[in-house]
Design a protein around this motif. Structure first.
Motif, PDB file in Angstrom:
ATOM      1  N   ILE A  11       7.610 -52.713  -1.564  1.00  0.00           N
ATOM      2  CA  ILE A  11       6.262 -52.520  -2.105  1.00  0.00           C
ATOM      3  C   ILE A  11       5.319 -52.545  -0.909  1.00  0.00           C
ATOM      4  O   ILE A  11       5.387 -53.470  -0.092  1.00  0.00           O
ATOM      5  N   GLU A  12       4.478 -51.532  -0.784  1.00  0.00           N
ATOM      6  CA  GLU A  12       3.546 -51.479   0.349  1.00  0.00           C
ATOM      7  C   GLU A  12       2.117 -51.437  -0.170  1.00  0.00           C
ATOM      8  O   GLU A  12       1.795 -50.600  -1.009  1.00  0.00           O
ATOM      9  N   THR A  13       1.302 -52.334   0.336  1.00  0.00           N
ATOM     10  CA  THR A  13      -0.120 -52.311  -0.026  1.00  0.00           C
ATOM     11  C   THR A  13      -0.912 -52.004   1.236  1.00  0.00           C
ATOM     12  O   THR A  13      -1.044 -52.852   2.122  1.00  0.00           O
ATOM     13  N   SER A  14      -1.402 -50.775   1.329  1.00  0.00           N
ATOM     14  CA  SER A  14      -2.138 -50.329   2.517  1.00  0.00           C
ATOM     15  C   SER A  14      -3.634 -50.419   2.263  1.00  0.00           C
ATOM     16  O   SER A  14      -4.096 -50.161   1.151  1.00  0.00           O
ATOM     17  N   HIS A  15      -4.363 -50.778   3.313  1.00  0.00           N
ATOM     18  CA  HIS A  15      -5.829 -50.755   3.265  1.00  0.00           C
ATOM     19  C   HIS A  15      -6.252 -49.841   4.396  1.00  0.00           C
ATOM     20  O   HIS A  15      -5.850 -50.059   5.544  1.00  0.00           O
ATOM     21  N   LEU A  16      -7.043 -48.830   4.078  1.00  0.00           N
ATOM     22  CA  LEU A  16      -7.422 -47.851   5.093  1.00  0.00           C
ATOM     23  C   LEU A  16      -8.920 -47.888   5.335  1.00  0.00           C
ATOM     24  O   LEU A  16      -9.703 -48.055   4.390  1.00  0.00           O
ATOM     25  N   SER A  17      -9.285 -47.731   6.581  1.00  0.00           N
ATOM     26  CA  SER A  17     -10.701 -47.663   6.899  1.00  0.00           C
ATOM     27  C   SER A  17     -10.903 -46.749   8.099  1.00  0.00           C
ATOM     28  O   SER A  17     -10.444 -47.058   9.198  1.00  0.00           O
ATOM     29  N   PHE A  18     -11.505 -45.615   7.863  1.00  0.00           N
ATOM     30  CA  PHE A  18     -11.954 -44.701   8.930  1.00  0.00           C
ATOM     31  C   PHE A  18     -12.968 -43.781   8.281  1.00  0.00           C
ATOM     32  O   PHE A  18     -13.124 -43.777   7.048  1.00  0.00           O
ATOM     33  N   GLU A  19     -13.662 -43.008   9.082  1.00  0.00           N
ATOM     34  CA  GLU A  19     -14.711 -42.153   8.538  1.00  0.00           C
ATOM     35  C   GLU A  19     -14.164 -41.206   7.477  1.00  0.00           C
ATOM     36  O   GLU A  19     -13.138 -40.562   7.703  1.00  0.00           O
ATOM     37  N   ARG A  20     -14.829 -41.150   6.362  1.00  0.00           N
ATOM     38  CA  ARG A  20     -14.472 -40.275   5.228  1.00  0.00           C
ATOM     39  C   ARG A  20     -13.082 -40.554   4.651  1.00  0.00           C
ATOM     40  O   ARG A  20     -12.447 -39.675   4.076  1.00  0.00           O
ATOM     41  N   CYS A  21     -12.619 -41.783   4.793  1.00  0.00           N
ATOM     42  CA  CYS A  21     -11.280 -42.100   4.278  1.00  0.00           C
ATOM     43  C   CYS A  21     -11.235 -42.070   2.743  1.00  0.00           C
ATOM     44  O   CYS A  21     -10.172 -41.935   2.147  1.00  0.00           O
ATOM     45  N   GLU A  22     -12.422 -42.148   2.094  1.00  0.00           N
ATOM     46  CA  GLU A  22     -12.445 -42.140   0.613  1.00  0.00           C
ATOM     47  C   GLU A  22     -11.807 -40.869   0.050  1.00  0.00           C
ATOM     48  O   GLU A  22     -11.334 -40.863  -1.087  1.00  0.00           O
ATOM     49  N   ALA A  23     -11.812 -39.798   0.854  1.00  0.00           N
ATOM     50  CA  ALA A  23     -11.237 -38.529   0.372  1.00  0.00           C
ATOM     51  C   ALA A  23      -9.756 -38.686   0.024  1.00  0.00           C
ATOM     52  O   ALA A  23      -9.200 -37.907  -0.756  1.00  0.00           O
ATOM     53  N   ILE A  24      -9.120 -39.728   0.577  1.00  0.00           N
ATOM     54  CA  ILE A  24      -7.686 -39.985   0.287  1.00  0.00           C
ATOM     55  C   ILE A  24      -7.491 -40.270  -1.204  1.00  0.00           C
ATOM     56  O   ILE A  24      -6.424 -40.033  -1.754  1.00  0.00           O
ATOM     57  N   LEU A  25      -8.534 -40.771  -1.851  1.00  0.00           N
ATOM     58  CA  LEU A  25      -8.421 -41.113  -3.276  1.00  0.00           C
ATOM     59  C   LEU A  25      -8.050 -39.886  -4.119  1.00  0.00           C
ATOM     60  O   LEU A  25      -7.539 -40.023  -5.218  1.00  0.00           O
ATOM     61  N   HIS A  26      -8.321 -38.691  -3.587  1.00  0.00           N
ATOM     62  CA  HIS A  26      -8.028 -37.475  -4.359  1.00  0.00           C
ATOM     63  C   HIS A  26      -6.695 -36.852  -3.955  1.00  0.00           C
ATOM     64  O   HIS A  26      -6.360 -35.755  -4.379  1.00  0.00           O
TER      65      HIS A  26
END
Ligand code: 16G
Length: 243
Positions: free
Chosen positions: A143-158
């Motif tokens: 089980i992997e729980t990743s937290h991402l933070s970089f410019e415009r990373c919210e686009a990953i949600l799609h």
């Protein structure tokens, strides 16, 4: 045949014999081994002796018991070299396995203190949180729980995260994982993890925390993972420091 006059106890001799049958490929991964009764007859030893030999091989993860169905030869563990930065997909590909992921959570979430610290951002700043059950040939292994933070990373949600996250990061987001710091710990899996991984609660797991840096050496990912202890072996190549 086992030797009753040998200084090694009978169960120990039997254990060696059974181990050889597995290691020499006579009994293949996934195959059911003969029943206790059959082993007693073949080796002319008591049920106690057979049970002790088999139990030790179960404890060493060479065999596993499926209540009511019998005892089976375990599959070899997934070997992972610690010094190379690879994705789960690459690791599986290298072993001829099909990597998969079941997305359990995909959302923006406020960074907890540990996440904020690793990603060098302010506490509670939104990060993309991805929780996935990782599959190797459809078998749950971690089980992997990743937290991402970089410019415009919210686009990953799609994006479709049942595929490789690292491939997405490099092909669509210009983020190349180049370095990582990792910490490994032994743990017993929780009831929730046990259910997802299809193992008993309390089964040993490897708990890993990874901070991944991009090509500019900026932290972009902080991951907390849980891998099945019976399916993974981590190894490292070591060398001495030369002056
Ligand atoms: C590895 C990484 C994890 C990363 C994932 C990406 C460890 C401990 N973790 O499992 O940080 O998110 O690969 O895999 O090695 P993917 O590209 O197949 O989605």
């Amino acid at each position: 045949m086992l030797d009753k006059n040998h200084p090694l106890p009978l169960y120990h001799q039997l254990k060696q014999t059974l181990r050889e049958r597995i290691e020499q490929g006579e009994w293949k991964p996934g195959q059911r081994i003969p029943s206790e009764r059959e082993l007693c007859e073949t080796y002319r030893v008591s049920r106690m002796t057979v049970r002790q030999a088999v139990t030790e091989l179960v404890n060493e993860n060479l065999l596993w018991r499926d209540q009511g169905r019998g005892t089976f030869v375990s599959k070899p563990k997934i070997q992972k070299l610690l010094s190379r930065l690879t994705s789960f997909t690459e690791d599986m590909r290298a072993r001829g396995k099909q990597a998969g992921a079941r997305v359990l959570r995909l959302e923006l979430a406020p960074a907890k203190p540990a996440v904020a610290h690793a990603l060098q951002i302010a506490e509670n700043q939104p990060v993309v949180l991805i929780e996935r059950l990782r599959l190797a040939d459809d078998e749950p292994v971690g089980i992997e729980t990743s937290h991402l933070s970089f410019e415009r990373c919210e686009a990953i949600l799609h994006e479709d995260l049942s595929r490789s996250l690292y491939e997405l990061l490099t092909s669509k987001f210009g983020q190349f994982p180049t370095h990582a710091e990792e910490q490994l710990e032994a743990a017993a899996c929780s009831a929730h993890e046990a259910e997802l991984l299809g193992v008993r609660r309390g089964t040993p797991v490897l708990s890993i925390k990874r901070t991944t840096l991009n090509q500019e050496l900026r932290p972009i990912e902080y991951v907390e993972s849980t891998y099945r202890g019976d399916r993974y072996v981590f190894y490292a190549r070591l060398s001495v420091d030369h002056p």
